[in-house]
Design an enzyme around this catalytic site. Structure first.
Site, PDB file in Angstrom:
ATOM      1  N   GLY A 108       9.281   3.630   0.635  1.00 24.65           N
ATOM      2  CA  GLY A 108       8.710   4.948   0.888  1.00 24.65           C
ATOM      3  C   GLY A 108       7.224   4.891   0.588  1.00 24.65           C
ATOM      4  N   ARG A 109       6.679   6.020   0.178  1.00 28.76           N
ATOM      5  CA  ARG A 109       5.229   6.100  -0.059  1.00 28.76           C
ATOM      6  C   ARG A 109       4.758   5.062  -1.075  1.00 28.76           C
ATOM      7  NH1 ARG A 109       6.751  11.668   0.670  1.00 28.76           N
ATOM      8  NH2 ARG A 109       7.911  11.328  -1.241  1.00 28.76           N
ATOM      9  N   ILE A 110       5.466   4.967  -2.215  1.00 28.96           N
ATOM     10  CA  ILE A 110       4.987   4.071  -3.281  1.00 28.96           C
ATOM     11  C   ILE A 110       5.232   2.610  -2.898  1.00 28.96           C
ATOM     12  CG2 ILE A 110       5.144   3.505  -5.740  1.00 28.96           C
ATOM     13  CD1 ILE A 110       5.985   6.460  -6.207  1.00 28.96           C
ATOM     14  N   THR A 126       9.481   1.018 -12.023  1.00 29.28           N
ATOM     15  CA  THR A 126       8.743   2.260 -12.265  1.00 29.28           C
ATOM     16  C   THR A 126       9.480   3.429 -11.603  1.00 29.28           C
ATOM     17  OG1 THR A 126       7.391   1.808 -10.313  1.00 29.28           O
ATOM     18  CG2 THR A 126       6.423   1.227 -12.442  1.00 29.28           C
ATOM     19  N   SER A 127      10.767   3.226 -11.282  1.00 26.90           N
ATOM     20  CA  SER A 127      11.487   4.286 -10.559  1.00 26.90           C
ATOM     21  C   SER A 127      12.225   5.198 -11.543  1.00 26.90           C
ATOM     22  CB  SER A 127      12.425   3.662  -9.521  1.00 26.90           C
ATOM     23  OG  SER A 127      13.412   2.847 -10.133  1.00 26.90           O
ATOM     24  N   ARG A 128      13.459   4.878 -11.821  1.00 28.20           N
ATOM     25  CA  ARG A 128      14.219   5.601 -12.841  1.00 28.20           C
ATOM     26  C   ARG A 128      14.996   4.570 -13.666  1.00 28.20           C
ATOM     27  NH1 ARG A 128      11.229   9.203 -12.323  1.00 28.20           N
ATOM     28  NH2 ARG A 128      11.656  11.365 -11.730  1.00 28.20           N
ATOM     29  N   GLU A 187      15.795   7.307 -22.290  1.00 32.59           N
ATOM     30  CA  GLU A 187      14.389   7.550 -22.620  1.00 32.59           C
ATOM     31  C   GLU A 187      14.344   8.632 -23.673  1.00 32.59           C
ATOM     32  OE1 GLU A 187      11.960   8.366 -19.189  1.00 32.59           O
ATOM     33  OE2 GLU A 187      12.571   6.508 -18.230  1.00 32.59           O
ATOM     34  N   HIS A 235       7.174   5.612 -19.760  1.00 33.01           N
ATOM     35  CA  HIS A 235       7.238   6.409 -18.522  1.00 33.01           C
ATOM     36  C   HIS A 235       5.872   7.069 -18.222  1.00 33.01           C
ATOM     37  CE1 HIS A 235      10.200   8.799 -15.769  1.00 33.01           C
ATOM     38  NE2 HIS A 235       9.040   8.583 -15.159  1.00 33.01           N
ATOM     39  N   ALA A 258       3.718   5.787 -15.535  1.00 37.80           N
ATOM     40  CA  ALA A 258       3.128   5.231 -14.303  1.00 37.80           C
ATOM     41  C   ALA A 258       2.253   6.245 -13.569  1.00 37.80           C
ATOM     42  CB  ALA A 258       4.216   4.692 -13.384  1.00 37.80           C
TER      43      ALA A 258
HETATM   44  C1  DGY Z   1       8.011  11.342 -11.136  1.00 30.65           C
HETATM   45  O1  DGY Z   1       7.144  12.148 -10.750  1.00 30.65           O
HETATM   46  O2  DGY Z   1       9.146  11.351 -10.682  1.00 30.65           O
HETATM   47  C2  DGY Z   1       7.610  10.334 -12.158  1.00 30.65           C
HETATM   48  O3  DGY Z   1       8.661   9.632 -12.668  1.00 30.65           O
HETATM   49  C3  DGY Z   1       6.813  10.968 -13.272  1.00 30.65           C
HETATM   50  O4  DGY Z   1       5.589  11.221 -12.776  1.00 30.65           O
END
Ligand code: DGY
Length: 325
Positions: free
Chosen positions: A157-159, A236-238, A267, A286, A288
């Site tokens: 996706g975007r990221i 960096t997702s979940r 977390e 968390h 990012a």
């Molecule tokens: C989100 O926006 O989902 C990130 O995990 C926190 O910025």
């Protein structure tokens, strides 16, 4: 004219909070920690809107406790796995999120984690601070080079696409796996492959997928066993996308080279978690999306979604547009 009532579950940057304050009668949760479940249920009673964070679990009970006048839920995050979207849609409540504005901050950070884990940055810093640095040494703290390596993206996706763009500058080959509809971008040099190929061919694997029942523990012991012993895994997702027990075993037994985690399950990660005894993992709290620019824009977008919903307008970023049908 009476202003609509909203509950804002934490202090957010002024850019968004000022907008919300101007338009709404705000009940603001000012503590450092999120409201408890009881407090959340107490504070939402009678509100027209909720501005929530990813640490607040907003389900049907919260919506019903708020009452039938509840018009909108605006999440100050791009991810929305903390919200029961089915429950919101069933009640015709639009839910907003904050896509795009944190894409670059998150991709920058995922790259930072790839390089920190691959080049052993935190381990080397500890080495210096602990007085272990005696001389320059040809074999000291050897790591993984980016150039010529393969970056495997899970989620395009975007990221994911922002990661691929950055990888070009590092002369990396990019492959991606995305079970969804994500469109290939003709400007980005990246090949779509299956999940097995991501695991087997990548030198760096970076996760950019939402948390769903299908992606929970997507990276489990079986997936880890297919990765290269030199592979670096970045999340960096979940947190729950990675089975941390399996990751701990793989890192400890050096079945993969290193990992960089911005998100964990749970977390915060308890300080006595076994993972934190290992040198080949970097764990971040968390953050990012935590650039000043991104957080300002997130608060602005969350405020826009909230106010639009209160006015009865379509949310600029709505995750359940079915409510308008
Ligand atoms: C989100 O926006 O989902 C990130 O995990 C926190 O910025």
């Amino acid at each position: 004219m009476t202003k609509p009532k909203v509950f804002v579950t934490r202090i957010i940057p002024d850019k968004g909070l000022d907008m919300v304050r101007e338009f709404c009668d705000v009940d603001l949760w000012t503590e450092e920690l999120p409201p408890s479940r009881e407090e959340l249920l107490r504070r939402v009673q009678g509100v027209d809107g909720i501005l929530s964070l990813l640490t607040d679990y907003i389900d049907g009970e919260v919506m019903d406790t708020a009452g039938e006048q509840l018009k909108v839920i605006s999440n100050h995050a791009v991810g929305f796995d903390n919200i029961d979207i089915h429950a919101a849609t069933a009640r015709k409540i639009p839910v907003g999120n904050t896509p795009d504005v944190l894409t670059d901050a998150t991709a920058d950070f995922a790259f930072t984690l790839m390089m920190s884990a691959g080049r052993r940055i935190l381990e080397a810093d500890r080495y210096v601070r602990e007085g272990k640095w005696k001389t320059w040494s040809p074999m000291l703290l050897l790591g993984t080079e980016m150039r010529g390596s393969t970056l495997g993206l899970v989620g395009f996706g975007r990221i994911g696409k922002a990661m691929a763009r950055r990888a070009v500058g590092f002369d990396m080959r990019v492959i991606y796996y995305d079970p969804g509809e994500s469109k290939p971008d003709p400007d980005i040099k990246a090949s779509r492959v299956d999940f097995e190929s991501i695991l087997e061919e990548s030198d760096f694997i970076s996760l950019h997928t939402p948390l769903t029942p299908d992606t929970r523990h997507l990276i489990d012991s079986e997936a880890l066993s297919k990765m290269k012993p030199t592979a670096v895994l970045v999340n960096t997702s979940r947190g729950p996308v990675v089975d941390l027990d399996a990751l701990y075993d793989a890192l400890k037994e050096k079945r993969i080279f290193a990992a960089g985690l911005d998100v964990t399950e749970p977390e915060p990660l308890p300080t006595d978690h076994p993972l934190l005894t290992l040198d080949n993992v970097v764990v971040m709290p968390h953050i990012a999306s935590a650039s000043k620019v991104a957080r300002d824009k997130m608060s602005w977008m969350a405020a826009k979604n909230l106010i639009s919903g209160l006015k009865g307008d379509h949310l600029p970023n709505c995750v359940n547009p079915q409510v308008y049908k």
